[in-house]
Design a protein around this motif. Structure first.
Motif, PDB file in Angstrom:
ATOM      1  N   GLN A  41      -4.597   1.633  34.546  1.00 14.40           N
ATOM      2  CA  GLN A  41      -5.214   2.565  33.790  1.00 14.40           C
ATOM      3  C   GLN A  41      -5.280   1.987  32.255  1.00 14.40           C
ATOM      4  O   GLN A  41      -4.406   1.651  31.722  1.00 14.40           O
ATOM      5  CB  GLN A  41      -4.219   3.951  33.525  1.00 14.40           C
ATOM      6  N   THR A  42      -6.570   1.822  31.860  1.00 16.11           N
ATOM      7  CA  THR A  42      -6.956   1.316  30.541  1.00 16.11           C
ATOM      8  C   THR A  42      -7.727   2.003  29.943  1.00 16.11           C
ATOM      9  O   THR A  42      -8.996   1.990  30.154  1.00 16.11           O
ATOM     10  CB  THR A  42      -7.365   0.037  30.563  1.00 16.11           C
ATOM     11  N   PRO A  43      -7.715   3.434  29.040  1.00 17.67           N
ATOM     12  CA  PRO A  43      -8.439   4.302  28.483  1.00 17.67           C
ATOM     13  C   PRO A  43      -9.237   3.149  27.253  1.00 17.67           C
ATOM     14  O   PRO A  43      -8.697   2.146  27.083  1.00 17.67           O
ATOM     15  CB  PRO A  43      -7.594   5.211  27.611  1.00 17.67           C
ATOM     16  N   GLN A  44     -10.377   3.728  26.980  1.00 18.93           N
ATOM     17  CA  GLN A  44     -11.188   3.030  26.146  1.00 18.93           C
ATOM     18  C   GLN A  44     -10.436   2.824  24.997  1.00 18.93           C
ATOM     19  O   GLN A  44      -9.961   3.719  24.262  1.00 18.93           O
ATOM     20  CB  GLN A  44     -12.424   3.753  25.799  1.00 18.93           C
ATOM     21  N   ARG A  45     -10.452   1.670  24.310  1.00 17.08           N
ATOM     22  CA  ARG A  45      -9.494   1.424  22.881  1.00 17.08           C
ATOM     23  C   ARG A  45     -10.149   2.040  21.986  1.00 17.08           C
ATOM     24  O   ARG A  45     -11.631   1.967  21.795  1.00 17.08           O
ATOM     25  CB  ARG A  45      -9.512  -0.334  22.707  1.00 17.08           C
ATOM     26  N   SER A  46      -9.416   2.249  20.860  1.00 12.21           N
ATOM     27  CA  SER A  46     -10.256   2.975  19.528  1.00 12.21           C
ATOM     28  C   SER A  46     -10.093   1.873  18.941  1.00 12.21           C
ATOM     29  O   SER A  46      -9.364   1.033  18.700  1.00 12.21           O
ATOM     30  CB  SER A  46      -9.101   4.022  19.077  1.00 12.21           C
ATOM     31  N   THR A  47     -11.062   1.693  17.783  1.00  8.11           N
ATOM     32  CA  THR A  47     -11.176   0.848  16.763  1.00  8.11           C
ATOM     33  C   THR A  47     -11.378   1.355  15.368  1.00  8.11           C
ATOM     34  O   THR A  47     -12.024   2.475  15.155  1.00  8.11           O
ATOM     35  CB  THR A  47     -12.577   0.108  16.992  1.00  8.11           C
ATOM     36  N   LEU A  48     -10.499   0.643  14.478  1.00  5.70           N
ATOM     37  CA  LEU A  48     -10.857   1.048  13.050  1.00  5.70           C
ATOM     38  C   LEU A  48     -11.338  -0.173  12.110  1.00  5.70           C
ATOM     39  O   LEU A  48     -10.810  -1.175  12.374  1.00  5.70           O
ATOM     40  CB  LEU A  48      -9.309   1.209  12.465  1.00  5.70           C
ATOM     41  N   GLU A  49     -12.330  -0.120  11.345  1.00  6.07           N
ATOM     42  CA  GLU A  49     -12.995  -1.104  10.766  1.00  6.07           C
ATOM     43  C   GLU A  49     -12.784  -1.053   9.183  1.00  6.07           C
ATOM     44  O   GLU A  49     -12.488   0.068   8.572  1.00  6.07           O
ATOM     45  CB  GLU A  49     -14.300  -0.997  10.712  1.00  6.07           C
ATOM     46  N   THR A  50     -12.095  -2.134   8.631  1.00  2.72           N
ATOM     47  CA  THR A  50     -11.948  -2.252   7.232  1.00  2.72           C
ATOM     48  C   THR A  50     -12.694  -3.660   6.734  1.00  2.72           C
ATOM     49  O   THR A  50     -13.382  -4.411   7.483  1.00  2.72           O
ATOM     50  CB  THR A  50     -10.383  -2.418   7.045  1.00  2.72           C
ATOM     51  N   PRO A  51     -12.874  -3.890   5.378  1.00  2.00           N
ATOM     52  CA  PRO A  51     -13.676  -5.023   4.949  1.00  2.00           C
ATOM     53  C   PRO A  51     -12.813  -6.234   5.329  1.00  2.00           C
ATOM     54  O   PRO A  51     -13.600  -7.394   5.269  1.00  2.00           O
ATOM     55  CB  PRO A  51     -13.491  -4.768   3.605  1.00  2.00           C
ATOM     56  N   TYR A  52     -11.609  -6.163   5.665  1.00  2.00           N
ATOM     57  CA  TYR A  52     -10.819  -7.383   5.808  1.00  2.00           C
ATOM     58  C   TYR A  52     -10.809  -7.543   7.190  1.00  2.00           C
ATOM     59  O   TYR A  52     -10.242  -8.699   7.799  1.00  2.00           O
ATOM     60  CB  TYR A  52      -9.505  -7.413   5.132  1.00  2.00           C
ATOM     61  N   HIS A  53     -10.530  -6.705   8.165  1.00  2.00           N
ATOM     62  CA  HIS A  53     -10.122  -6.763   9.748  1.00  2.00           C
ATOM     63  C   HIS A  53     -10.488  -5.525  10.428  1.00  2.00           C
ATOM     64  O   HIS A  53     -11.017  -4.671   9.820  1.00  2.00           O
ATOM     65  CB  HIS A  53      -8.562  -6.779   9.662  1.00  2.00           C
TER      66      HIS A  53
END
Length: 369
Positions: A41-53
């Protein structure tokens, strides 16, 4: 709540130093199999964007093993030390946290394990090439490059005689050469570094041409039997026409539609094995573009389709095309590729394995939660 075992970077490094590499490869083969037969089971990953990573939150489960949640940050610039991250391991029955494991080293190891599995089965089906002194060329000089060199030299003992690490700048590649030199010397492997930008090399026999860095790189690529691309480039690293028939690629760097480590002429020449068909269709830039331009991308199988639930290679399941590179029947398809974008089931398998080993070794900090 039961105590939680916390494994630092140093604890994980100690486990990896002691663990049998074949145990890692077997656990990864089992993870790929579980993925391909829908036992994960692999739910869709969540993403957080920053200026550095970019921070990725990735829950996953192998039904026969356990569940994990991995949090990893991908720097906007290259990192030679691996990706900073942590994986939470849950108890399979209670769902309570069982371990908190530093993931910096494990991401590179599990990725390289996939490449090692693919390379092993493809070269087992090319018996004449197992008798050659093989040249391995690696693009990139970070943790992925290091792990690929270590695992590929493990699975091909006595076969790889020369390694060239190609990087934009020489110092980082040279540092990796110095780090790996004792291991390579013990295996009678010549290892050197080459700067794509300046044409400088740490060896008098690498890129010996008197021409430009471009000409020297061409010489290196043309001499390669195995090429590993471990970069986040958005442009092809070299022209596909340089690559000799019979060459095998492990491509692990691109993971977005904008990233391209090889050009379309090379994709068109290749029979391709992938870690995950669905993910590669949406994340592997080279193959997304190939599908858009030609309607096909040469992908024949997932890695998990050629392994059993206990991690054994199913020779009969490997498409015959992977044994026919360069013959008359498939003269337009004369190279092979293993393309990996990474699947979360790999993290479940490697983290559970390392946590179990750490418990057996008495490593880690056990804390009440």
């Amino acid at each position: 709540m039961p105590p939680v075992r916390v494994l630092s970077l140093e604890h994980v490094a100690a486990v990896l130093k002691d663990i049998d590499i074949e145990d890692i490869l077997t656990s990864q083969a089992q993870a790929f199999h579980a993925y391909s037969v829908n036992e994960t089971q692999t739910p869709q990953r969540s993403t957080l964007e920053t200026p550095y990573h970019k921070t990725l939150i990735m829950p996953s489960r192998i039904d026969t093993l356990t569940s994990t949640v991995k949090i990893v940050s991908v720097p906007k610039t290259d990192s030679k030390d691996g990706l900073p991250g942590v994986t939470i391991v849950l108890d399979n029955k209670t769902g309570e946290p069982r371990g908190l494991v530093n993931a910096r080293l494990l991401t590179a190891v599990r990725t390289a394990a996939g490449s090692a599995l693919a390379t092993r089965v493809i070269f087992e089906n090319k018996q004449e090439e197992t008798k050659k002194a093989l040249s391995l060329v690696v693009f990139g000089s970070g943790a992925q490059a290091k792990a690929h060199i270590q695992l590929l030299t493990h699975i091909m003992p006595g076969q790889i005689s020369r390694i060239v690490i190609c990087n934009r700048t020489l110092p980082r590649a040279r540092d990796l050469v110095h780090e790996l030199a004792p291991e390579c010397s013990a295996k009678s492997i010549d290892i050197s570094a080459f700067s794509i930008t300046t044409g400088e090399s740490t060896s008098s026999t690498t890129g010996t041409g008197s021409g430009s860095p471009h000409d020297k790189l061409k010489e290196i690529v043309q001499s390669a039997h195995i090429i590993c691309t471990c970069t986040n480039t958005t442009e092809a690293l070299f022209p596909g026409e340089w690559v000799q028939p019979g060459t095998h690629f492990n491509m692990v760097g691109s993971y977005t539609p904008a990233m391209h480590e090889i050009d379309q002429s090379l994709v068109a020449r290749a029979w391709t094995l992938v870690d995950a068909k669905k993910e590669c269709e949406h994340e592997a830039g080279e193959f997304i573009l190939a599908k858009k331009l030609t309607g096909e991308n040469g992908v024949l199988a997932e890695l998990g389709e050629i392994f059993t639930e206990d991690g054994k290679f199913k020779r009969e399941a490997l498409p015959k095309e992977f044994s026919d590179r360069g013959n008359n029947q498939h003269k337009k398809k004369d190279v092979t590729i293993f393309k990996s974008v990474g699947i979360a089931a790999q993290d479940v398998a490697i983290t559970a394995l390392v946590l179990d080993k750490a418990e057996a070794m008495g490593l880690g900090s056990v804390v009440d939660f």
